[in-house]
Design a protein around this motif. Structure first.
Motif, PDB file in Angstrom:
ATOM      1  N   ASN A   1       0.808  -1.232   0.000  1.00  0.00           N
ATOM      2  CA  ASN A   1       0.000   0.000   0.000  1.00  0.00           C
ATOM      3  C   ASN A   1       0.836   1.274   0.000  1.00  0.00           C
ATOM      4  OD1 ASN A   1      -2.482  -1.353   0.024  1.00  0.00           O
ATOM      5  ND2 ASN A   1      -2.278  -1.695   2.230  1.00  0.00           N
ATOM      6  N   GLY A   2       1.884   1.287  -0.803  1.00  0.00           N
ATOM      7  CA  GLY A   2       2.702   2.491  -0.945  1.00  0.00           C
ATOM      8  C   GLY A   2       3.687   2.726   0.191  1.00  0.00           C
ATOM      9  N   ARG A   3       3.739   1.815   1.146  1.00  0.00           N
ATOM     10  CA  ARG A   3       4.634   2.017   2.297  1.00  0.00           C
ATOM     11  C   ARG A   3       5.638   0.883   2.396  1.00  0.00           C
ATOM     12  NH1 ARG A   3       0.879   3.722   7.316  1.00  0.00           N
ATOM     13  NH2 ARG A   3       2.847   4.560   8.051  1.00  0.00           N
ATOM     14  N   MET A   4       6.781   1.225   3.043  1.00  0.00           N
ATOM     15  CA  MET A   4       7.775   0.177   3.306  1.00  0.00           C
ATOM     16  C   MET A   4       7.309  -0.598   4.528  1.00  0.00           C
ATOM     17  SD  MET A   4      11.066   2.607   3.069  1.00  0.00           S
ATOM     18  CE  MET A   4      12.418   1.484   2.871  1.00  0.00           C
ATOM     19  N   GLU A   5       7.243  -1.903   4.386  1.00  0.00           N
ATOM     20  CA  GLU A   5       6.849  -2.735   5.531  1.00  0.00           C
ATOM     21  C   GLU A   5       8.077  -3.143   6.323  1.00  0.00           C
ATOM     22  OE1 GLU A   5       3.866  -4.291   6.650  1.00  0.00           O
ATOM     23  OE2 GLU A   5       2.656  -3.002   5.377  1.00  0.00           O
ATOM     24  N   GLN A   6       9.102  -3.514   5.587  1.00  0.00           N
ATOM     25  CA  GLN A   6      10.333  -3.960   6.253  1.00  0.00           C
ATOM     26  C   GLN A   6      11.495  -3.885   5.267  1.00  0.00           C
ATOM     27  OE1 GLN A   6       9.968  -7.794   8.171  1.00  0.00           O
ATOM     28  NE2 GLN A   6      12.094  -7.816   8.849  1.00  0.00           N
ATOM     29  N   VAL A   7      12.667  -3.546   5.770  1.00  0.00           N
ATOM     30  CA  VAL A   7      13.880  -3.541   4.951  1.00  0.00           C
ATOM     31  C   VAL A   7      14.901  -4.425   5.636  1.00  0.00           C
ATOM     32  CG1 VAL A   7      15.692  -2.119   3.903  1.00  0.00           C
ATOM     33  CG2 VAL A   7      13.418  -1.163   4.249  1.00  0.00           C
ATOM     34  N   GLY A   8      15.489  -5.312   4.895  1.00  0.00           N
ATOM     35  CA  GLY A   8      16.492  -6.167   5.513  1.00  0.00           C
ATOM     36  C   GLY A   8      17.109  -7.119   4.512  1.00  0.00           C
ATOM     37  N   THR A   9      18.049  -7.899   4.993  1.00  0.00           N
ATOM     38  CA  THR A   9      18.665  -8.910   4.130  1.00  0.00           C
ATOM     39  C   THR A   9      17.612  -9.995   3.881  1.00  0.00           C
ATOM     40  OG1 THR A   9      19.440 -10.203   5.998  1.00  0.00           O
ATOM     41  CG2 THR A   9      20.935  -8.491   5.155  1.00  0.00           C
TER      42      THR A   9
END
Lengths: 299, 360
Positions: free
Chosen positions: B209-217
């Motif tokens: 929905n246009g948003r970052m949920e999670q950033v990671g390896t």
């Protein structure tokens, strides 16, 4: 009903349902072939044969040789000139208009209005079209009268609806809508990703059009202009209704030869028609080759 | 300073927000994937980096320079499109040379670079072919070569493999990764295929929905999903509702059965939380070593998936799945059979309900 072959105990296959389906399918296209045979193939064959016959039915090449005599030669030249001119002008204006309504970012209703108008205008030819132009731009036409009221006589300053330029103007009425109708799908076939890829690789809008879009459209553009050429080349009723035979076009000459108004040599008329068929055939071949190139690219 | 910086980037279309408060730093040479379902804003974000969309707010920097309002042809960013976007009127070599031709590079340099690129994509013999004479996989390789030929600062790939069949997808993605490693080019890759993102990326940005949920390896995203969305989108995951019995000891109640999380968590006793269990972390009781958590249930069915067999088990209201490696001596539980499953404490993941804006 199953359409597959049925295998009997002896191993022989029979495919009655399939045969019946094929028969019904062919039955559907028979009227077309009958029509094409009766009204295209038969008259064309007759035209071809009679082009090489004299009035007594003897074989002769005189009719073919006669095509290079005056005024037939100049009739062909005039027809080619007016066809080439209207194909070129109609092609350019039709293309620009098609671009405007397709990629120009105009409201949707403009596009649908133009397409509807073009659908009608491209088929609006012959006596009604000639009459419409006479009523508007003839010596006593509405626009001519309007100009006269403000002190301008169009016919005094060189305009003449009944000469080459006037007839060209009338032809353009159905030429550029035809161009528009045929070019819209080609312009819509330009993928937005090509423009983006070109921009991404450093190209300006101009470079995109010069190196990508225009070369892709060129075969369609030329092919459609050939079609416009053929469209004008074969026109008879409009020219005859407007100029009454004063303009020496090949279609008018053929009409005169066959009707026998002034010159009565139907076989020469057939040969002239054969000459037209030849020119149209070259046009169709050119159009087909160019379309094939576009289709291959856009596959 | 990161090589690619997106700061508070937002994109609105009429009344809809396609991308919201997007913050991301990509290091030089890094391979980052935007992963998410259709319409999550990943392609819009990529298009903003390429310059095809202008952000409604926020800034985009490439190598320290603000490019937010720079037109695409001034950014020196290479892009590979899903539909290849090869110019059909040009040969393979002309396509690859396009960027350099437009930049009016010397002919010798163009020829040399085109040859290099053709060798890089393993198509040295096909320079004179037209795109319509190539397969989908070959066309996409040419598109990659064309994007790389201009020596871009950043390489952007918008679902480049989604139009290809499965086998070619796998081989081409390995090739893309190998080329990226060889050239050390900073790459941003858009995909909705989690396997693709996992196998290619240094880091993954999961979007919804246009948003970052999670950033990671890939390891972090798979093993430690932070939100319900990430947990459900990445891999197969059992999601259950649990009631907190004792947050300090990690004690939870799942439909009347007690399990423990590995770490204490900050929740109130009696509060309901979402938990997740990976199917591969669950064993049939006695078949594995993890016996710290047990759940009892009734077998619904088993599905043979080739290398693994997936069994679905009903607890009271919920159904959970677990995977067993296939082997010829495997004895599968029968439908309606009552079984006990076991799993380690660290297999229990406590999920956040909603995504908060993530800074990466």
């Amino acid at each position: 009903m199953a359409q597959t072959a049925v295998v009997t105990k002896s191993g022989a296959a029979f495919t009655l349902p399939r045969v019946r389906t094929i028969f019904i399918t062919w039955l559907g296209v028979i009227p077309f072939f009958a029509f094409a045979f009766l009204f295209l193939l038969l008259p064309s064959s007759s035209l071809f044969i009679e082009s090489f016959q004299d009035t007594q039915g003897n074989f002769t090449l005189a009719n073919i040789v006669g095509l290079f005599d005056e005024p037939i030669r100049s009739g062909y030249i005039a027809s080619i000139e007016i066809s080439a001119f209207t194909a070129l002008v109609g092609g350019i204006f039709g293309f620009l208009l098609a671009y405007a309504v397709t990629l120009g970012g105009l409201p949707k209703w403009v596009r649908s209005s133009y397409v509807t108008f073009s659908g009608v205008a491209s088929n609006f030819a012959g006596v009604p079209l000639a009459f419409a132009f006479v009523a508007v731009l003839g010596r006593t036409g509405a626009i001519t009268a309007l100009f006269k009221n403000v002190g301008i006589n169009l016919y005094d300053i060189g305009f003449n609806l009944y000469d080459f330029w006037g007839l060209s103007l009338v032809y353009l009425f159905f030429q550029f809508p035809l161009m528009l109708l045929i070019m819209i799908p080609s312009l819509e076939g330009l993928k937005p990703e090509w423009r983006e890829a070109a921009a991404n690789l450093g190209a300006t809008q101009f470079e995109y059009w010069r190196r990508v879009a225009f070369p892709i459209l060129l075969p369609s553009l030329l092919g459609t202009m050939i079609l416009l050429f053929g469209n004008a080349f074969g026109a008879y009723a409009t020219a005859f209704a407007l100029t009454g035979g004063r303009l020496n076009l090949v279609t008018i000459q053929i009409g005169a030869q066959i009707r026998g108004d002034v010159l009565h040599n139907p076989n020469l008329g057939f040969a002239m028609a054969l000459g037209m068929v030849f020119i149209m055939f070259v046009c169709i071949i050119g159009y087909t080759l160019l379309q094939r190139q576009t289709e291959r690219w856009l596959r | 300073m990161a090589f690619v910086e997106l700061h508070q980037v937002q994109k609105n279309f009429a009344t809809a927000t396609a991308v919201e408060n997007f913050n991301l730093d990509v290091e030089r040479g890094e391979f980052v994937s935007f992963l998410g379902p259709s319409g999550c804003g990943k392609t819009t974000t990529l298009r903003m980096i390429a310059g095809f969309e202008v952000p409604s707010s926020g800034t985009i920097r490439l190598n320290g320079a603000d490019v937010t309002n720079l037109p695409p042809n001034k950014r020196n960013v290479g892009m590979v499109f899903q539909s290849y976007a090869l110019f059909p009127n040009m040969t393979v070599a002309e396509n690859i040379a396009f960027g350099m031709t437009v930049a009016r590079k010397p002919k010798e340099e163009i020829t040399k670079r085109v040859d290099e690129m053709l060798r890089l994509i393993h198509l040295p013999q096909l320079g004179n072919r037209y795109p319509y004479q190539l397969s989908g996989g070959q066309q996409q390789r040419v598109a990659l070569a064309r994007a790389l030929a201009i020596q871009p600062q950043v390489l952007l790939l918008d679902e480049p493999l989604s139009a290809l069949d499965a086998k070619i997808r796998v081989s081409l993605r390995q090739e893309i990764r190998a080329i990226q490693r060889t050239l050390g080019i900073t790459t941003i890759y858009v995909t909705h295929d989690q396997e693709e993102a996992m196998s290619l990326s240094d880091r993954i940005v999961v979007m919804s929905n246009g948003r970052m949920e999670q950033v990671g390896t890939p390891f972090e995203i798979y093993n430690f999903p932070k939100t319900q969305f990430v947990a459900s989108f990445v891999g197969t995951l059992n999601q259950l509702q649990a009631r907190v019995s004792d947050a300090a000891s990690g004690k939870l109640d799942v439909e009347g059965q007690t399990i423990y999380a590995a770490k204490p968590f900050e929740k109130m006793t009696g509060e309901t939380v979402a938990i997740a269990l990976r199917p591969e972390m669950i064993d049939l009781d006695g078949s594995g070593e993890s016996e710290e958590n047990h759940l009892q249930g009734t077998v619904e069915d088993t599905t043979f998936l080739g290398s693994i067999v997936r069994t679905r088990v009903r607890l009271r209201d919920s159904i959970i799945s677990f995977d067993t490696f296939n082997n010829p001596n495997l004895t599968l539980p029968r439908a309606s059979e009552k079984i006990t499953m076991s799993f380690p404490r660290d297999a229990v993941l406590i999920l956040e309900q909603n995504a908060a804006p993530v800074q990466a």
